[in-house]
Design an enzyme around this catalytic site. Structure first.
Site, mmCIF file in Angstrom:
data_model
loop_
_atom_site.group_PDB
_atom_site.id
_atom_site.type_symbol
_atom_site.label_atom_id
_atom_site.label_comp_id
_atom_site.label_asym_id
_atom_site.label_seq_id
_atom_site.Cartn_x
_atom_site.Cartn_y
_atom_site.Cartn_z
ATOM 1 N N HIS A 322 -12.133 21.709 17.738
ATOM 2 C CA HIS A 322 -12.118 22.942 17.569
ATOM 3 C C HIS A 322 -13.657 23.655 17.583
ATOM 4 C CE1 HIS A 322 -11.900 26.517 14.723
ATOM 5 N NE2 HIS A 322 -10.932 26.951 15.348
ATOM 6 N N SER A 525 2.715 16.084 16.328
ATOM 7 C CA SER A 525 2.471 17.313 16.614
ATOM 8 C C SER A 525 3.771 18.407 16.537
ATOM 9 C CB SER A 525 1.757 17.554 18.115
ATOM 10 O OG SER A 525 1.449 18.675 18.334
#
Length: 612
Positions: A322, A525
């Site tokens: 990120h 995920s």
């Protein structure tokens, strides 16, 4: 009477009239109901809502030293009171009752025991030489020949259905897809219409504020009903907290040291911190944390602690990390390295080991991704720890921060998932509160080892507290909302949401594959990665997050099977009209998406051999 006083009187009168005729649980006028609730509070009303609490006896995923009774509001008296209230609420508003009803325990399969079988995941990192070099490196990421470390120096049956435990659905986030707003409402939200008058002449012709807000409410309902690309849980109901919006709740200073400012929510904030400390297994006297404005602030704080503990350390993280980690490296003028990733988004462990060995004379700071931004990949913490051990790097020479914005909240509730906790030699974890848990305002939580926080602590006489956080004034409402959600859901409720997201993500991946699209889903995920649609209108309609030639859908509790089916239908129509996205280059994200390194049956059929 002034025009502003007239408008205010009109608003209060209208809200009071609506209060008499519209249930507070109505999906259709959320903003007005919220406003009338506030008006009622000022008028000595109780401001309370009537919605069902989840049952307290559903078993949760096994977690040591936990008791669901600590976080499930399950005393018999409250249940009986709510039962009586819910009977009348159901009659008044059957639509909302249907969307928020909690099923009986017998309707669910009981979760199986979890274990800690190691699993590999994903991570990313960045570094910088100068602002000029930074820009050049970011541009060079598009170079197909560049696959190296960037060096910056600054000097199931229930699958697809709304989660039965996501009972917080005040306005229908998990219901059907709302139509686009009409041109009249769209005009009310134009720049000219929402402009703030600066003269009496302008005010005389200005659009009424109530009409603007009503149009805005319609817009948000429509946009929220097709919200696929970003990890926000929209299934929540905090009506009971509306009465506190009239207070300026500020948790300025350290959460554990009360300041002179008395309008705070520290008791709730500390309860939230305790919850996550237990969730991530850190001893009572060894942790410190606070409620942040978002996951980015948690990352900024975690990397700051790392820099203070190791001023000459090098920050390592994968290229798919990120952007807030890269931002921290620039802000704190840290040396950092962006490590290439495997096709599925995990950090390339061999390159990571090689880079650490090249700089063996300097302390190691590692950001471990518990779910990357685009592919949802989880870096293998155990493998990274083995690398450090094999290189004979002592504990006092490395610092590990875990960026778990979405999945660190989910990982403890996934059966047989690897453990990410403070029982291992990590130093901090940051998570977002508005993502998996759900909150109407961005927020997050960061937890760190208390010994590290002492390095940034400063006494502030003005506050009669200490400065240990990134922000000074801190939103006390966020802490209250997080506390409320945790109390209402409890461990079992979070578990149900996690199971829903994981199973529904598999449903979406399979539907895409069956329809002939390239789609991938990492093991740990709920982020489904697919080829980017050719029509930007479709991307904007479903609010897909894109990176070059790929897009992704993050399956949250408000993503349902019906919405997925509609999405696939429109995706097929888009393909028929505009064609399919082609890989922009040999090593583009879409090219890597088709690599057999991902494994799975989406690559090639299984050969079927039978002996004679």
């Amino acid at each position: 009477m002034s025009s502003s006083s007239t408008i205010l009187s009109r608003l209060i009168s209208r809200a009071a009239a609506q209060r008499k005729t519209i249930p507070t649980s109505s999906k259709s006028n959320t903003s007005r109901a919220a406003f009338s609730s506030l008006v009622n509070v000022h008028g000595n009303g109780n401001g309370r809502s009537s919605w069902a609490m989840p049952p307290s006896t559903i078993s949760s995923a096994p977690l040591s030293n936990w008791n669901d009774n600590d976080y499930n509001n399950n005393n018999t008296q409250n249940q009986n009171q709510l039962s009586r209230r819910n009977k009348s609420t159901a009659i008044k508003d059957s639509r909302r009752h249907k969307s928020t009803a909690v099923k009986d325990d017998d309707d669910y399969e009981q979760p199986q025991p979890s274990s800690s079988i190691p699993c590999e995941g994903v991570t990313e990192i960045i570094s910088e030489k100068s602002t000029r070099d930074s820009v050049n490196h970011l541009n060079s990421d598009l170079d197909p020949e560049l696959d190296r470390t960037l060096d910056y120096t600054s000097d199931k049956t229930k699958s697809g259905t709304p989660s039965p435990w996501a009972v917080f659905d005040a306005w229908g986030a998990g219901a059907g897809i709302n139509p686009n707003i009409d041109p009249v409402d769209e005009a009310k939200l134009s720049k000219q219409s929402v402009a703030i008058p600066t003269s009496e002449e302008e005010r005389a012709t200005a659009t009424d504020e109530t009409e603007i807000l009503s149009a805005y409410d319609n817009l948000l309902k429509q946009r929220s009903s097709v919200h696929f690309g970003y990890p926000y849980n929209l299934m929540y109901n905090h009506e009971e907290l509306y009465q506190f919006m009239k207070y300026s709740i500020n948790n300025l200073g350290d959460p554990f040291i009360t300041s002179n400012y008395g309008v705070h929510s520290r008791q709730f904030e500390c309860s939230v911190i305790d919850f996550f400390a237990h969730l991530w297994h850190i001893p009572k006297d060894n942790y410190w944390g606070y409620v942040t404005t978002c996951g980015t602030e948690g990352n900024l704080h975690g990397i700051l602690l790392a820099r203070e503990c190791h001023p000459d350390g090098i920050l390592y993280s994968s290229k798919e990390t990120h952007y807030s980690i890269f931002k921290a490296a620039r802000y704190y003028r840290m040396d950092a390295k962006a490590i290439p990733t495997l096709h599925n988004g995990e950090v390339d462990y061999d390159i990571l080991a090689s880079e650490i060995e090249k700089n063996i004379d300097r302390p190691v700071i590692i950001n471990v991704n518990i779910g990357t931004t685009v592919k949802g990949a989880v870096d293998n913490l155990d493998r990274i720890l083995r690398i450090l051990n094999n290189l004979n790097i002592p504990r006092e020479r490395y610092h590990i921060h875990c960026d778990g914005a979405l999945f660190a909240m989910m990982m403890p509730f996934v059966d047989f998932a690897p453990e990410v906790s403070f029982r291992k030699p990590i130093d901090s974890i940051a998570v977002s509160g508005h993502k998996m848990l759900g909150c109407p305002m961005p927020c997050g939580v960061t937890i760190a080892r208390k010994e590290h926080v002492k390095k940034v602590e400063q006494r502030i006489d003005y506050l009669n507290s200490v400065d240990t956080t990134i922000m000074g004034s801190r939103n006390g409402q966020a802490a209250l909302y997080l506390w409320y959600s945790l109390r209402k859901k409890g461990l079992s409720g979070i578990k149900r949401d996690v199971v829903h997201c994981m199973e529904t993500a598999q449903y979406l991946r399979n539907k895409l594959t069956d329809a002939g699209f390239t789609a991938r889903l990492n093991d740990l995920s709920c982020t489904v990665v697919l080829e980017r649609p050719m029509d930007d209108a479709l991307i904007k309609r479903w609010q897909l997050a894109c990176e070059e030639d790929i897009a992704h859908v993050v399956v949250m509790p408000n993503v349902t099977k019906e919405k997925i089916d509609k999405f696939i239908e429109e995706l097929i129509e888009c393909r028929e009209e505009h064609g399919r996205m082609k890989a922009k280059r040999d090593d583009s994200p879409l090219s890597k998406l088709g690599s057999n390194a991902w494994g799975g049956n989406v690559v090639a059929p299984v050969g079927d051999f039978k002996s004679s």
